[in-house]
Design a protein around this motif. Structure first.
Motif, PDB file in Angstrom:
ATOM      1  N   GLU A  59       0.875  -1.311   0.087  1.00  0.00           N
ATOM      2  CA  GLU A  59      -0.056  -0.094   0.240  1.00  0.00           C
ATOM      3  C   GLU A  59       0.903   1.177  -0.065  1.00  0.00           C
ATOM      4  OE1 GLU A  59      -1.560   0.742   4.403  1.00  0.00           O
ATOM      5  OE2 GLU A  59      -1.740  -1.409   3.544  1.00  0.00           O
ATOM      6  N   ASP A  60       2.105   1.358   0.634  1.00  0.00           N
ATOM      7  CA  ASP A  60       2.816   2.429   0.490  1.00  0.00           C
ATOM      8  C   ASP A  60       3.715   2.671  -0.818  1.00  0.00           C
ATOM      9  OD1 ASP A  60       2.666   2.741   3.404  1.00  0.00           O
ATOM     10  OD2 ASP A  60       3.907   1.211   3.780  1.00  0.00           O
ATOM     11  N   GLN A  61       3.814   1.516  -1.545  1.00  0.00           N
ATOM     12  CA  GLN A  61       4.372   1.681  -2.803  1.00  0.00           C
ATOM     13  C   GLN A  61       3.301   2.405  -3.859  1.00  0.00           C
ATOM     14  OE1 GLN A  61       5.653  -2.530  -3.065  1.00  0.00           O
ATOM     15  NE2 GLN A  61       7.682  -2.209  -2.271  1.00  0.00           N
ATOM     16  N   ARG A  62       2.035   1.703  -3.689  1.00  0.00           N
ATOM     17  CA  ARG A  62       1.007   2.065  -4.626  1.00  0.00           C
ATOM     18  C   ARG A  62       0.720   3.478  -4.423  1.00  0.00           C
ATOM     19  NH1 ARG A  62      -2.966  -3.288  -4.004  1.00  0.00           N
ATOM     20  NH2 ARG A  62      -1.670  -4.420  -5.759  1.00  0.00           N
ATOM     21  N   HIS A  63       0.933   4.085  -3.012  1.00  0.00           N
ATOM     22  CA  HIS A  63       0.560   5.492  -2.843  1.00  0.00           C
ATOM     23  C   HIS A  63       1.650   6.342  -3.176  1.00  0.00           C
ATOM     24  CE1 HIS A  63      -0.315   8.978  -0.493  1.00  0.00           C
ATOM     25  NE2 HIS A  63       0.687   9.269   0.052  1.00  0.00           N
ATOM     26  N   PHE A  64       2.929   5.864  -3.009  1.00  0.00           N
ATOM     27  CA  PHE A  64       3.970   6.519  -3.554  1.00  0.00           C
ATOM     28  C   PHE A  64       3.954   6.780  -5.270  1.00  0.00           C
ATOM     29  CE2 PHE A  64       8.143   6.898  -5.506  1.00  0.00           C
ATOM     30  CZ  PHE A  64       8.683   8.117  -4.883  1.00  0.00           C
ATOM     31  N   GLU A  65       3.713   5.570  -5.884  1.00  0.00           N
ATOM     32  CA  GLU A  65       3.642   5.469  -7.353  1.00  0.00           C
ATOM     33  C   GLU A  65       2.535   6.441  -7.758  1.00  0.00           C
ATOM     34  OE1 GLU A  65       3.813   1.283  -8.008  1.00  0.00           O
ATOM     35  OE2 GLU A  65       5.746   1.179  -7.231  1.00  0.00           O
ATOM     36  N   ALA A  66       1.286   6.286  -7.091  1.00  0.00           N
ATOM     37  CA  ALA A  66       0.103   7.118  -7.768  1.00  0.00           C
ATOM     38  C   ALA A  66       0.501   8.674  -7.919  1.00  0.00           C
ATOM     39  CB  ALA A  66      -1.027   6.637  -6.970  1.00  0.00           C
ATOM     40  N   VAL A  85       3.569  10.068  -7.679  1.00  0.00           N
ATOM     41  CA  VAL A  85       4.559  10.286  -8.656  1.00  0.00           C
ATOM     42  C   VAL A  85       3.984  10.595 -10.213  1.00  0.00           C
ATOM     43  CG1 VAL A  85       6.599   9.443  -9.574  1.00  0.00           C
ATOM     44  CG2 VAL A  85       6.538   9.423  -7.359  1.00  0.00           C
ATOM     45  N   LYS A  86       3.016   9.722 -10.470  1.00  0.00           N
ATOM     46  CA  LYS A  86       2.237   9.804 -11.846  1.00  0.00           C
ATOM     47  C   LYS A  86       1.710  11.315 -12.173  1.00  0.00           C
ATOM     48  CE  LYS A  86       1.721   4.920 -12.213  1.00  0.00           C
ATOM     49  NZ  LYS A  86       0.536   3.681 -12.145  1.00  0.00           N
ATOM     50  N   LEU A 131       4.594  11.216   1.260  1.00  0.00           N
ATOM     51  CA  LEU A 131       4.612   9.943   0.311  1.00  0.00           C
ATOM     52  C   LEU A 131       5.304   8.843   0.897  1.00  0.00           C
ATOM     53  CD1 LEU A 131       5.368  12.289  -2.945  1.00  0.00           C
ATOM     54  CD2 LEU A 131       3.246  11.303  -2.106  1.00  0.00           C
ATOM     55  N   GLY A 132       6.007   9.020   2.192  1.00  0.00           N
ATOM     56  CA  GLY A 132       6.875   7.990   2.983  1.00  0.00           C
ATOM     57  C   GLY A 132       8.219   7.964   2.212  1.00  0.00           C
ATOM     58  N   ILE A 133       8.629   9.160   1.833  1.00  0.00           N
ATOM     59  CA  ILE A 133      10.075   9.071   1.469  1.00  0.00           C
ATOM     60  C   ILE A 133      11.003   9.341   2.762  1.00  0.00           C
ATOM     61  CG2 ILE A 133      11.941  10.420   0.410  1.00  0.00           C
ATOM     62  CD1 ILE A 133       9.716  11.297  -1.600  1.00  0.00           C
ATOM     63  N   ASP A 134      11.753   8.151   2.916  1.00  0.00           N
ATOM     64  CA  ASP A 134      12.520   8.151   4.153  1.00  0.00           C
ATOM     65  C   ASP A 134      14.125   9.060   3.800  1.00  0.00           C
ATOM     66  OD1 ASP A 134      13.751   7.292   6.448  1.00  0.00           O
ATOM     67  OD2 ASP A 134      14.791   5.819   5.633  1.00  0.00           O
ATOM     68  N   GLN A 135      14.636   8.467   2.828  1.00  0.00           N
ATOM     69  CA  GLN A 135      15.799   9.093   2.054  1.00  0.00           C
ATOM     70  C   GLN A 135      15.911   9.277   0.798  1.00  0.00           C
ATOM     71  OE1 GLN A 135      18.700   5.986   2.994  1.00  0.00           O
ATOM     72  NE2 GLN A 135      19.085   6.918   5.051  1.00  0.00           N
ATOM     73  N   TYR A 136      16.724  10.324   0.383  1.00  0.00           N
ATOM     74  CA  TYR A 136      16.619  10.594  -1.011  1.00  0.00           C
ATOM     75  C   TYR A 136      18.113  10.871  -1.401  1.00  0.00           C
ATOM     76  CZ  TYR A 136      16.176  15.652  -0.845  1.00  0.00           C
ATOM     77  OH  TYR A 136      16.463  17.093  -0.444  1.00  0.00           O
ATOM     78  N   TYR A 137      18.430  10.952  -2.631  1.00  0.00           N
ATOM     79  CA  TYR A 137      20.089  11.203  -2.935  1.00  0.00           C
ATOM     80  C   TYR A 137      20.030  11.602  -4.579  1.00  0.00           C
ATOM     81  CZ  TYR A 137      20.873   7.683   0.642  1.00  0.00           C
ATOM     82  OH  TYR A 137      20.741   6.835   1.905  1.00  0.00           O
ATOM     83  N   SER A 138      20.549  12.998  -4.555  1.00  0.00           N
ATOM     84  CA  SER A 138      20.313  13.620  -5.803  1.00  0.00           C
ATOM     85  C   SER A 138      21.625  13.263  -6.791  1.00  0.00           C
ATOM     86  CB  SER A 138      20.089  15.289  -5.509  1.00  0.00           C
ATOM     87  OG  SER A 138      18.859  15.246  -4.785  1.00  0.00           O
ATOM     88  N   LEU A 139      21.436  13.044  -7.894  1.00  0.00           N
ATOM     89  CA  LEU A 139      22.570  12.934  -8.833  1.00  0.00           C
ATOM     90  C   LEU A 139      22.338  14.059 -10.020  1.00  0.00           C
ATOM     91  CD1 LEU A 139      22.430   9.325  -8.823  1.00  0.00           C
ATOM     92  CD2 LEU A 139      24.130  10.280  -7.905  1.00  0.00           C
ATOM     93  N   VAL A 140      23.155  15.190  -9.989  1.00  0.00           N
ATOM     94  CA  VAL A 140      23.000  15.970 -11.132  1.00  0.00           C
ATOM     95  C   VAL A 140      23.438  15.745 -12.172  1.00  0.00           C
ATOM     96  CG1 VAL A 140      23.318  18.721 -11.465  1.00  0.00           C
ATOM     97  CG2 VAL A 140      22.746  17.981  -9.164  1.00  0.00           C
ATOM     98  N   VAL A 141      22.898  16.127 -13.390  1.00  0.00           N
ATOM     99  CA  VAL A 141      23.085  15.546 -14.692  1.00  0.00           C
ATOM    100  C   VAL A 141      24.008  16.819 -15.065  1.00  0.00           C
ATOM    101  CG1 VAL A 141      22.482  14.944 -17.325  1.00  0.00           C
ATOM    102  CG2 VAL A 141      21.283  14.068 -15.211  1.00  0.00           C
TER     103      VAL A 141
END
Length: 165
Positions: free
Chosen positions: A86-93, A95-96, A137-147
């Motif tokens: 359910e957490d994955q579905r919530h995040f994915e919905a 994000v769309k 959205l349930g994000i615990d951590q994020y890592y940014s990679l700049v192009v």
């Protein structure tokens, strides 16, 4: 002609059509028919079936971020705080529905998702990510990679390796 092509049932004609439209999505149906050596009606029917069955997902224009100006691309690795379905579905919905997130892939391994984000500036990106973190959205951590520069992007799928029937 078959009515529902899939990877196992694409024949040489289908592969030729797909190769041509991957390199030129604006090609006319008559020119496409000439290039793949089919009659216009046979080529149009195959193209219709490839679209109707979802093999061809759509057509779009590829824009130049450099010419639009001020576009920063960031790859974002996301780890969710919980891993229930359910957490994955919530995040994915969610994000769309966010236009700044151009692509998002579920990933197996040390991260849960990889996103490609577009932003007008790094400051705007930071504000965007702060908003995502506060959105529940349930994000615990994020890592940014700049192009820093595109080396290869939007490449066509290599169809030459498909088994031709």
């Amino acid at each position: 002609m078959k009515s529902t092509p899939d990877a196992a049932h694409l024949d040489a004609w289908d592969i030729r059509i797909l190769s041509e439209i991957q390199s030129d999505g604006r090609i006319s149906k008559s020119e496409l028919a000439k290039r793949v050596h089919l009659s216009a009606s046979a080529c149009s029917e195959r193209l219709r079936v490839l679209q109707a069955t979802g093999v061809i997902e759509g057509f779009y224009a590829r824009l130049s971020p450099a010419l639009i100006g001020g576009i920063v691309s960031i790859m974002v690795e996301v780890v969710l705080d919980r891993h229930r379905l359910e957490d994955q579905r919530h995040f994915e919905a969610a994000v769309k529905e966010i236009p700044e997130i151009l692509d998002c892939w579920a990933i197996g391994g040390r991260i849960d998702y990889l996103m490609r984000v577009s932003s007008p500036s790094m400051a705007a990106y930071q504000e965007f990510m702060e908003g995502l973190l506060q959105a529940g959205l349930g994000i615990d951590q994020y890592y940014s990679l700049v192009v820093t520069k595109p080396v290869k992007a939007n490449s066509p799928i290599p169809l030459s390796s498909l088994k031709r029937r």
